[in-house]
Design a protein around this motif. Structure first.
Motif, PDB file in Angstrom:
ATOM      1  N   GLU A  30     -23.664  -8.036   1.082  1.00 32.92           N
ATOM      2  CA  GLU A  30     -25.077  -8.222   1.530  1.00 32.92           C
ATOM      3  C   GLU A  30     -25.906  -8.898   0.179  1.00 32.92           C
ATOM      4  OE1 GLU A  30     -29.154  -6.187   3.458  1.00 32.92           O
ATOM      5  OE2 GLU A  30     -27.529  -4.918   2.517  1.00 32.92           O
ATOM      6  N   LEU A  31     -25.708  -8.294  -1.027  1.00 32.26           N
ATOM      7  CA  LEU A  31     -26.269  -9.095  -2.179  1.00 32.26           C
ATOM      8  C   LEU A  31     -25.718 -10.520  -2.360  1.00 32.26           C
ATOM      9  CD1 LEU A  31     -26.477  -5.893  -4.528  1.00 32.26           C
ATOM     10  CD2 LEU A  31     -28.521  -7.157  -3.369  1.00 32.26           C
ATOM     11  N   LYS A  32     -24.498 -10.554  -2.388  1.00 29.39           N
ATOM     12  CA  LYS A  32     -23.914 -11.900  -2.611  1.00 29.39           C
ATOM     13  C   LYS A  32     -24.204 -12.975  -1.788  1.00 29.39           C
ATOM     14  CE  LYS A  32     -20.895 -14.078  -5.323  1.00 29.39           C
ATOM     15  NZ  LYS A  32     -21.069 -14.366  -6.719  1.00 29.39           N
ATOM     16  N   LEU A  33     -24.017 -12.497  -0.432  1.00 26.86           N
ATOM     17  CA  LEU A  33     -24.435 -13.593   0.701  1.00 26.86           C
ATOM     18  C   LEU A  33     -26.153 -13.847   0.606  1.00 26.86           C
ATOM     19  CD1 LEU A  33     -22.290 -12.546   3.563  1.00 26.86           C
ATOM     20  CD2 LEU A  33     -21.852 -14.579   1.967  1.00 26.86           C
ATOM     21  N   HIS A  34     -26.824 -12.879   0.400  1.00 27.70           N
ATOM     22  CA  HIS A  34     -28.139 -13.038   0.455  1.00 27.70           C
ATOM     23  C   HIS A  34     -28.463 -14.168  -0.850  1.00 27.70           C
ATOM     24  CE1 HIS A  34     -32.362 -12.264   0.920  1.00 27.70           C
ATOM     25  NE2 HIS A  34     -32.574 -12.270  -0.466  1.00 27.70           N
ATOM     26  N   SER A  35     -27.715 -13.976  -1.980  1.00 27.34           N
ATOM     27  CA  SER A  35     -27.941 -15.007  -3.059  1.00 27.34           C
ATOM     28  C   SER A  35     -27.695 -16.327  -2.694  1.00 27.34           C
ATOM     29  CB  SER A  35     -27.189 -14.410  -4.300  1.00 27.34           C
ATOM     30  OG  SER A  35     -25.677 -14.697  -4.133  1.00 27.34           O
ATOM     31  N   TYR A  36     -27.074 -16.593  -1.638  1.00 31.01           N
ATOM     32  CA  TYR A  36     -26.617 -17.903  -1.288  1.00 31.01           C
ATOM     33  C   TYR A  36     -27.424 -18.413  -0.156  1.00 31.01           C
ATOM     34  CZ  TYR A  36     -22.308 -18.177  -3.777  1.00 31.01           C
ATOM     35  OH  TYR A  36     -21.313 -18.320  -4.791  1.00 31.01           O
ATOM     36  N   GLY A  37     -28.479 -17.623   0.249  1.00 36.04           N
ATOM     37  CA  GLY A  37     -29.472 -17.731   1.395  1.00 36.04           C
ATOM     38  C   GLY A  37     -28.776 -17.342   2.576  1.00 36.04           C
ATOM     39  N   ILE A  38     -27.862 -16.392   2.708  1.00 39.24           N
ATOM     40  CA  ILE A  38     -27.284 -16.146   3.824  1.00 39.24           C
ATOM     41  C   ILE A  38     -27.891 -14.605   4.323  1.00 39.24           C
ATOM     42  CG2 ILE A  38     -25.110 -15.593   5.196  1.00 39.24           C
ATOM     43  CD1 ILE A  38     -24.043 -17.579   3.323  1.00 39.24           C
ATOM     44  N   HIS A  39     -28.352 -14.654   5.454  1.00 41.64           N
ATOM     45  CA  HIS A  39     -28.886 -13.303   5.847  1.00 41.64           C
ATOM     46  C   HIS A  39     -28.515 -12.622   7.102  1.00 41.64           C
ATOM     47  CE1 HIS A  39     -31.885 -14.269   2.927  1.00 41.64           C
ATOM     48  NE2 HIS A  39     -32.262 -15.262   3.543  1.00 41.64           N
ATOM     49  N   MET A  40     -28.273 -11.247   6.833  1.00 43.94           N
ATOM     50  CA  MET A  40     -27.885 -10.670   7.690  1.00 43.94           C
ATOM     51  C   MET A  40     -28.567 -10.371   9.023  1.00 43.94           C
ATOM     52  SD  MET A  40     -26.180  -6.522   7.381  1.00 43.94           S
ATOM     53  CE  MET A  40     -26.741  -6.547   5.806  1.00 43.94           C
ATOM     54  N   VAL A  41     -27.825 -10.468  10.241  1.00 38.22           N
ATOM     55  CA  VAL A  41     -28.681 -10.355  11.352  1.00 38.22           C
ATOM     56  C   VAL A  41     -28.714  -8.700  11.844  1.00 38.22           C
ATOM     57  CG1 VAL A  41     -28.662 -10.664  13.993  1.00 38.22           C
ATOM     58  CG2 VAL A  41     -27.920 -12.256  12.410  1.00 38.22           C
ATOM     59  N   GLY A  42     -27.657  -7.880  11.416  1.00 43.63           N
ATOM     60  CA  GLY A  42     -27.848  -6.521  11.565  1.00 43.63           C
ATOM     61  C   GLY A  42     -26.696  -5.996  11.197  1.00 43.63           C
ATOM     62  N   MET A  43     -26.924  -4.373  10.741  1.00 46.78           N
ATOM     63  CA  MET A  43     -25.526  -3.703  10.240  1.00 46.78           C
ATOM     64  C   MET A  43     -25.781  -2.467  10.986  1.00 46.78           C
ATOM     65  SD  MET A  43     -24.814  -2.437   6.543  1.00 46.78           S
ATOM     66  CE  MET A  43     -26.046  -2.758   5.825  1.00 46.78           C
ATOM     67  N   GLU A  44     -24.351  -1.940  11.514  1.00 48.01           N
ATOM     68  CA  GLU A  44     -24.476  -0.507  11.946  1.00 48.01           C
ATOM     69  C   GLU A  44     -23.399   0.227  11.356  1.00 48.01           C
ATOM     70  OE1 GLU A  44     -25.710   0.529  14.763  1.00 48.01           O
ATOM     71  OE2 GLU A  44     -26.865  -1.450  15.111  1.00 48.01           O
ATOM     72  N   GLY A  45     -23.498   1.387  11.369  1.00 48.81           N
ATOM     73  CA  GLY A  45     -22.538   2.262  10.577  1.00 48.81           C
ATOM     74  C   GLY A  45     -22.406   2.624   9.043  1.00 48.81           C
ATOM     75  N   TYR A  46     -23.533   2.288   8.507  1.00 44.52           N
ATOM     76  CA  TYR A  46     -23.586   2.268   7.248  1.00 44.52           C
ATOM     77  C   TYR A  46     -23.629   3.819   6.791  1.00 44.52           C
ATOM     78  CZ  TYR A  46     -25.162   1.587   2.251  1.00 44.52           C
ATOM     79  OH  TYR A  46     -25.141   1.659   0.565  1.00 44.52           O
ATOM     80  N   GLU A  47     -24.399   4.717   7.136  1.00 48.92           N
ATOM     81  CA  GLU A  47     -24.627   5.907   6.701  1.00 48.92           C
ATOM     82  C   GLU A  47     -23.126   6.901   6.831  1.00 48.92           C
ATOM     83  OE1 GLU A  47     -27.068   7.541   5.219  1.00 48.92           O
ATOM     84  OE2 GLU A  47     -27.996   5.189   5.251  1.00 48.92           O
ATOM     85  N   ASP A  48     -22.487   6.771   8.002  1.00 50.37           N
ATOM     86  CA  ASP A  48     -21.222   7.528   8.151  1.00 50.37           C
ATOM     87  C   ASP A  48     -20.377   6.742   7.313  1.00 50.37           C
ATOM     88  OD1 ASP A  48     -22.513   9.339   9.584  1.00 50.37           O
ATOM     89  OD2 ASP A  48     -22.010   8.189  11.415  1.00 50.37           O
ATOM     90  N   ALA A  49     -20.378   5.473   7.402  1.00 49.98           N
ATOM     91  CA  ALA A  49     -19.193   4.565   6.528  1.00 49.98           C
ATOM     92  C   ALA A  49     -17.569   4.835   7.206  1.00 49.98           C
ATOM     93  CB  ALA A  49     -19.368   4.863   5.188  1.00 49.98           C
ATOM     94  N   LEU A  50     -17.391   5.050   8.112  1.00 47.29           N
ATOM     95  CA  LEU A  50     -16.336   5.060   8.665  1.00 47.29           C
ATOM     96  C   LEU A  50     -16.029   3.800   9.207  1.00 47.29           C
ATOM     97  CD1 LEU A  50     -16.742   8.598  10.820  1.00 47.29           C
ATOM     98  CD2 LEU A  50     -15.410   8.080   8.405  1.00 47.29           C
ATOM     99  N   TRP A  51     -16.824   3.139   9.916  1.00 44.72           N
ATOM    100  CA  TRP A  51     -16.719   1.619  10.466  1.00 44.72           C
ATOM    101  C   TRP A  51     -18.205   1.134  10.264  1.00 44.72           C
ATOM    102  CZ3 TRP A  51     -14.973   0.215  16.023  1.00 44.72           C
ATOM    103  CH2 TRP A  51     -14.871  -1.355  16.235  1.00 44.72           C
ATOM    104  N   ILE A  52     -18.366   0.305   9.224  1.00 43.80           N
ATOM    105  CA  ILE A  52     -19.677  -0.340   9.007  1.00 43.80           C
ATOM    106  C   ILE A  52     -19.349  -1.730   9.621  1.00 43.80           C
ATOM    107  CG2 ILE A  52     -21.125  -1.389   7.099  1.00 43.80           C
ATOM    108  CD1 ILE A  52     -20.020   0.739   5.210  1.00 43.80           C
ATOM    109  N   LEU A  53     -20.333  -2.336  10.406  1.00 46.78           N
ATOM    110  CA  LEU A  53     -20.242  -3.790  10.902  1.00 46.78           C
ATOM    111  C   LEU A  53     -21.566  -4.271  10.386  1.00 46.78           C
ATOM    112  CD1 LEU A  53     -19.343  -4.569  14.303  1.00 46.78           C
ATOM    113  CD2 LEU A  53     -21.615  -5.338  13.618  1.00 46.78           C
ATOM    114  N   MET A  54     -21.010  -5.596   9.868  1.00 47.40           N
ATOM    115  CA  MET A  54     -22.165  -6.308   9.329  1.00 47.40           C
ATOM    116  C   MET A  54     -22.201  -7.704  10.121  1.00 47.40           C
ATOM    117  SD  MET A  54     -21.305  -5.779   5.301  1.00 47.40           S
ATOM    118  CE  MET A  54     -22.802  -6.421   4.638  1.00 47.40           C
ATOM    119  N   ASP A  55     -23.326  -7.951  10.794  1.00 43.93           N
ATOM    120  CA  ASP A  55     -23.383  -9.068  11.511  1.00 43.93           C
ATOM    121  C   ASP A  55     -24.192 -10.199  11.066  1.00 43.93           C
ATOM    122  OD1 ASP A  55     -23.964 -11.123  13.581  1.00 43.93           O
ATOM    123  OD2 ASP A  55     -24.509  -9.710  15.046  1.00 43.93           O
TER     124      ASP A  55
END
Length: 90
Positions: A30-55
């Motif tokens: 997220e930080l690296k892509l943000h530094s290039y001006g690329i922004h995430m649409v959404g993220m799921e599963g971060y808290e449990d961290a069994l399957w993190i989906l970054m859109d």
């Protein structure tokens, strides 16, 4: 993916060893892509961290623990999509 579905152009699939590592990978992406001006649409599963989906729209990133990656086997599920094997320069 664009040849087999309209939802995205690319899947990035990777595994981590534990919750802390997967959350760290997600934060770094997220930080690296943000530094290039690329922004995430959404993220799921971060808290449990069994399957993190970054859109990111055209790119969807799947971060799995090893057990969930084997169980869901996205490589087989989406096996008709062409594969691009990425090699780290590190």
């Amino acid at each position: 993916m664009r040849e087999v579905t309209f939802i995205t152009d690319f899947f990035v699939i990777c595994s981590g060893s534990n919750k802390r590592q997967l959350q760290s990978i997600a934060r770094d992406i997220e930080l690296k892509l943000h530094s290039y001006g690329i922004h995430m649409v959404g993220m799921e599963g971060y808290e449990d961290a069994l399957w993190i989906l970054m859109d990111y729209g055209d790119v969807i990133i799947h971060l799995f623990d090893k057990e969930k990656r084997r169980f869901y086997d996205l490589e087989l599920l989406w096996g008709d999509a062409p594969k691009i094997h990425w090699k780290s320069n590190a």
